[in-house]
Design an enzyme around this catalytic site. Structure first.
Site, mmCIF file in Angstrom:
data_model
loop_
_atom_site.group_PDB
_atom_site.id
_atom_site.type_symbol
_atom_site.label_atom_id
_atom_site.label_comp_id
_atom_site.label_asym_id
_atom_site.label_seq_id
_atom_site.Cartn_x
_atom_site.Cartn_y
_atom_site.Cartn_z
ATOM 1 N N ASN A 1 0.859 -1.184 0.000
ATOM 2 C CA ASN A 1 0.000 0.000 0.000
ATOM 3 C C ASN A 1 0.895 1.235 0.000
ATOM 4 O O ASN A 1 1.526 1.546 1.005
ATOM 5 C CB ASN A 1 -0.886 -0.034 1.259
ATOM 6 C CG ASN A 1 -1.729 1.216 1.396
ATOM 7 O OD1 ASN A 1 -1.829 2.022 0.467
ATOM 8 N ND2 ASN A 1 -2.332 1.398 2.564
ATOM 9 N N TRP A 2 0.950 1.906 -1.150
ATOM 10 C CA TRP A 2 1.863 3.062 -1.267
ATOM 11 C C TRP A 2 1.257 4.320 -0.636
ATOM 12 O O TRP A 2 1.915 5.358 -0.592
ATOM 13 C CB TRP A 2 2.201 3.304 -2.747
ATOM 14 C CG TRP A 2 2.977 2.180 -3.380
ATOM 15 C CD1 TRP A 2 3.418 1.037 -2.775
ATOM 16 C CD2 TRP A 2 3.410 2.100 -4.751
ATOM 17 N NE1 TRP A 2 4.090 0.242 -3.686
ATOM 18 C CE2 TRP A 2 4.100 0.874 -4.910
ATOM 19 C CE3 TRP A 2 3.273 2.934 -5.866
ATOM 20 C CZ2 TRP A 2 4.652 0.471 -6.125
ATOM 21 C CZ3 TRP A 2 3.826 2.534 -7.077
ATOM 22 C CH2 TRP A 2 4.509 1.325 -7.210
ATOM 23 N N LYS A 3 0.035 4.255 -0.198
ATOM 24 C CA LYS A 3 -0.635 5.407 0.443
ATOM 25 C C LYS A 3 -0.461 6.653 -0.424
ATOM 26 O O LYS A 3 -0.508 6.568 -1.637
ATOM 27 C CB LYS A 3 -0.100 5.606 1.863
ATOM 28 C CG LYS A 3 -0.130 4.313 2.686
ATOM 29 C CD LYS A 3 0.048 4.553 4.148
ATOM 30 C CE LYS A 3 0.190 3.218 4.863
ATOM 31 N NZ LYS A 3 0.069 3.316 6.293
ATOM 32 N N HIS B 1 -9.492 0.689 4.854
ATOM 33 C CA HIS B 1 -8.213 0.849 5.557
ATOM 34 C C HIS B 1 -8.452 1.713 6.808
ATOM 35 O O HIS B 1 -9.257 2.646 6.777
ATOM 36 C CB HIS B 1 -7.190 1.508 4.632
ATOM 37 C CG HIS B 1 -5.807 1.473 5.182
ATOM 38 N ND1 HIS B 1 -5.377 2.353 6.148
ATOM 39 C CD2 HIS B 1 -4.764 0.642 4.935
ATOM 40 C CE1 HIS B 1 -4.125 2.071 6.460
ATOM 41 N NE2 HIS B 1 -3.725 1.035 5.734
ATOM 42 N N GLU C 1 -6.859 4.043 8.058
ATOM 43 C CA GLU C 1 -6.669 5.495 7.851
ATOM 44 C C GLU C 1 -7.918 6.120 7.244
ATOM 45 O O GLU C 1 -8.270 7.257 7.570
ATOM 46 C CB GLU C 1 -5.419 5.734 6.981
ATOM 47 C CG GLU C 1 -4.147 5.478 7.785
ATOM 48 C CD GLU C 1 -2.937 5.088 6.961
ATOM 49 O OE1 GLU C 1 -2.967 5.237 5.720
ATOM 50 O OE2 GLU C 1 -1.952 4.609 7.567
ATOM 51 N N GLU D 1 -5.449 -5.677 10.368
ATOM 52 C CA GLU D 1 -4.463 -4.624 10.584
ATOM 53 C C GLU D 1 -4.753 -3.912 11.905
ATOM 54 O O GLU D 1 -5.549 -2.959 11.941
ATOM 55 C CB GLU D 1 -4.523 -3.601 9.448
ATOM 56 C CG GLU D 1 -4.203 -4.176 8.096
ATOM 57 C CD GLU D 1 -3.602 -3.111 7.179
ATOM 58 O OE1 GLU D 1 -2.488 -3.331 6.716
ATOM 59 O OE2 GLU D 1 -4.214 -2.066 6.985
ATOM 60 N N GLY E 1 2.196 1.722 10.757
ATOM 61 C CA GLY E 1 3.101 2.865 10.635
ATOM 62 C C GLY E 1 3.772 3.242 11.943
ATOM 63 O O GLY E 1 4.344 4.329 12.052
ATOM 64 N N SER F 1 3.348 -2.651 10.233
ATOM 65 C CA SER F 1 4.806 -2.605 10.399
ATOM 66 C C SER F 1 5.507 -3.909 10.003
ATOM 67 O O SER F 1 6.488 -4.309 10.639
ATOM 68 C CB SER F 1 5.172 -2.193 11.828
ATOM 69 O OG SER F 1 4.645 -0.904 12.106
ATOM 70 N N GLY G 1 2.787 -1.391 4.270
ATOM 71 C CA GLY G 1 2.792 0.037 3.973
ATOM 72 C C GLY G 1 4.211 0.529 3.725
ATOM 73 O O GLY G 1 4.754 0.401 2.628
ATOM 74 N N GLY G 2 4.839 1.062 4.776
ATOM 75 C CA GLY G 2 6.154 1.701 4.651
ATOM 76 C C GLY G 2 7.179 0.869 3.889
ATOM 77 O O GLY G 2 7.883 1.396 3.013
HETATM 78 C C1 PEP Z 1 -0.801 -0.278 5.870
HETATM 79 O O1 PEP Z 1 -0.774 0.840 5.404
HETATM 80 O O2 PEP Z 1 -1.742 -1.028 5.574
HETATM 81 C C2 PEP Z 1 0.275 -0.692 6.760
HETATM 82 C C3 PEP Z 1 0.194 -1.857 7.329
HETATM 83 O O3 PEP Z 1 1.313 0.204 6.954
HETATM 84 P P1 PEP Z 1 2.732 -0.120 7.655
HETATM 85 O O4 PEP Z 1 3.263 -1.400 7.030
HETATM 86 O O5 PEP Z 1 3.589 1.056 7.325
HETATM 87 O O6 PEP Z 1 2.482 -0.288 9.101
#
Ligand code: PEP
Length: 258
Positions: free
Chosen positions: A10-12, A96, A98, A168, A174, A214, A235-236
Site C-alpha cells: 500500500n503506497w498510500k 483501511h 486510515e 491490521e 506505521g 509494520s 505500507g512503509g
Molecule cells: C498499511 O498501510 O496497511 C500498513 C500496514 O502500513 P505499515 O506497514 O507502514 O504499518
C-alpha cells in the site's frame, strides 16, 4: 485447502506518476523470478496508469486504495469501481483504518464499497482491526468480528472466495510496533472461525487473511509461518523495491498454508 501466499503493498499518498514508474520498474526487476506468491501494489489513483503499463505481463497486480460505491454521479473527488477496473486494477483496498479514522468511513460504507467492487469484477481486500485501547481492554476479537458482521453483510458463498481480509491492528500501522506472531495468529484464527460459522468450512478455509502493521523483511518470515497468516499488507516497507521484494521472498520460502 492450500492457500497461495499474497503480499500487497500500500503506497498510500506516496509516489506520483514519475516516482511510481521508477518503483514499478525496480519491482519488475527484483521480482521477475518469484512465481510462488501472489503480488499486488496499490499506488495513488493518479499513478495507476503508469504502474499498470510498467507491470503488464509480470504477474504483479495493481490495486486501488479506495473507491466509491455509486456507479456514477455528482460525487466530486470520488472514483468508481468500474473506472478502476477499466484502468487495469485487479484489486481494491477497502476500509483501511486510515480511511476509517481520518475520513470517517464506517462499516456500512465498507459494505457498500465491497459490493460495488465485486459488481465491477474487482477483488476486494477488506481491512479490519482494533485500536490500542480496544486491545488493552481485551476486546480485539470482539471488535474484528463485529466489523466483519457489517462489512461482509450480504456476501454470498459465490463471492466469498473473491474476498481477501486484512487484519491490521491500528496500533501497529506505521508505528514500527508489530503484533507478535502469536497475537496475530490468534486473531486470524478467530476471523477464520467467524467465517466457518457464517459460511461452510470449505469456504472459510479458502479465504486469505493477510496481516498488516509494520511488516518488514526482518519480521515477515515469522509471521508468515503461522497457519492462518496467508500474506501481508505492507505500507512503509513497500516503498522500496528491495524491502518489498525481501518480504515477498520470505513469503515464497515457506510452504502454502493448510
Ligand atoms: C498499511 O498501510 O496497511 C500498513 C500496514 O502500513 P505499515 O506497514 O507502514 O504499518
Amino acid at each position: 485447502m492450500s492457500r497461495r501466499k499474497f503480499i500487497a503493498g500500500n503506497w498510500k499518498m506516496h509516489m506520483g506518476p514519475g516516482r511510481a514508474d521508477t518503483l514499478a520498474q525496480d519491482l519488475r526487476r527484483e521480482l521477475l523470478d518469484l512465481q510462488a506468491v501472489d503480488l499486488a501494489v496499490a499506488p495513488p489513483f493518479i499513478s495507476i496508469p503508469e504502474v499498470v503499463a510498467r507491470l503488464r505481463h509480470t504477474g504483479i497486480h495493481v490495486a486501488a486504495q479506495n473507491l466509491h460505491w455509486e456507479p456514477r454521479g455528482a460525487f466530486t473527488g470520488e472514483i468508481t469501481a468500474e473506472m478502476l477496473r477499466d484502468s487495469g486494477c485487479t484489486y481494491v483496498i477497502i476500509g483501511h483504518s486510515e480511511r476509517r479514522r481520518l475520513f470517517g468511513e464506517t462499516d456500512p460504507d465498507v459494505n457498500r464499497k465491497l459490493h460495488a467492487a465485486l459488481r465491477a469484477g474487482l477483488l476486494p481486500i477488506v481491512c479490519i482491526g482494533e485500536s490500542l485501547e480496544q486491545r488493552e481492554s481485551g476486546k480485539a476479537t470482539e471488535v474484528v468480528t463485529t466489523q466483519l458482521e457489517t462489512d461482509l453483510a450480504g456476501i454470498t458463498d459465490d463471492h466469498l472466495p473473491l474476498v481477501t481480509i486484512a487484519y491490521e491492528p491500528i496500533w501497529a500501522i506505521g508505528t514500527g510496533r508489530t503484533a507478535s506472531p502469536p497475537q496475530a495468529q490468534e486473531i486470524h484464527a478467530a476471523i477464520r472461525s467467524w467465517l466457518r460459522q457464517h459460511y461452510s468450512s470449505g469456504l472459510a478455509a479458502a479465504v486469505r487473511i493477510l496481516y498488516g502493521g509494520s511488516v518488514n523483511h526482518a519480521n515477515a518470515g515469522n509471521l508468515l509461518r503461522r497457519p492462518d497468516i496467508d500474506g501481508a499488507l505492507v505500507g512503509g516497507a513497500s516503498l522500496k523495491a528491495s524491502s518489498f521484494a525481501a518480504i515477498a521472498r520470505a513469503a515464497g520460502s515457506g510452504l502454502p498454508n493448510h
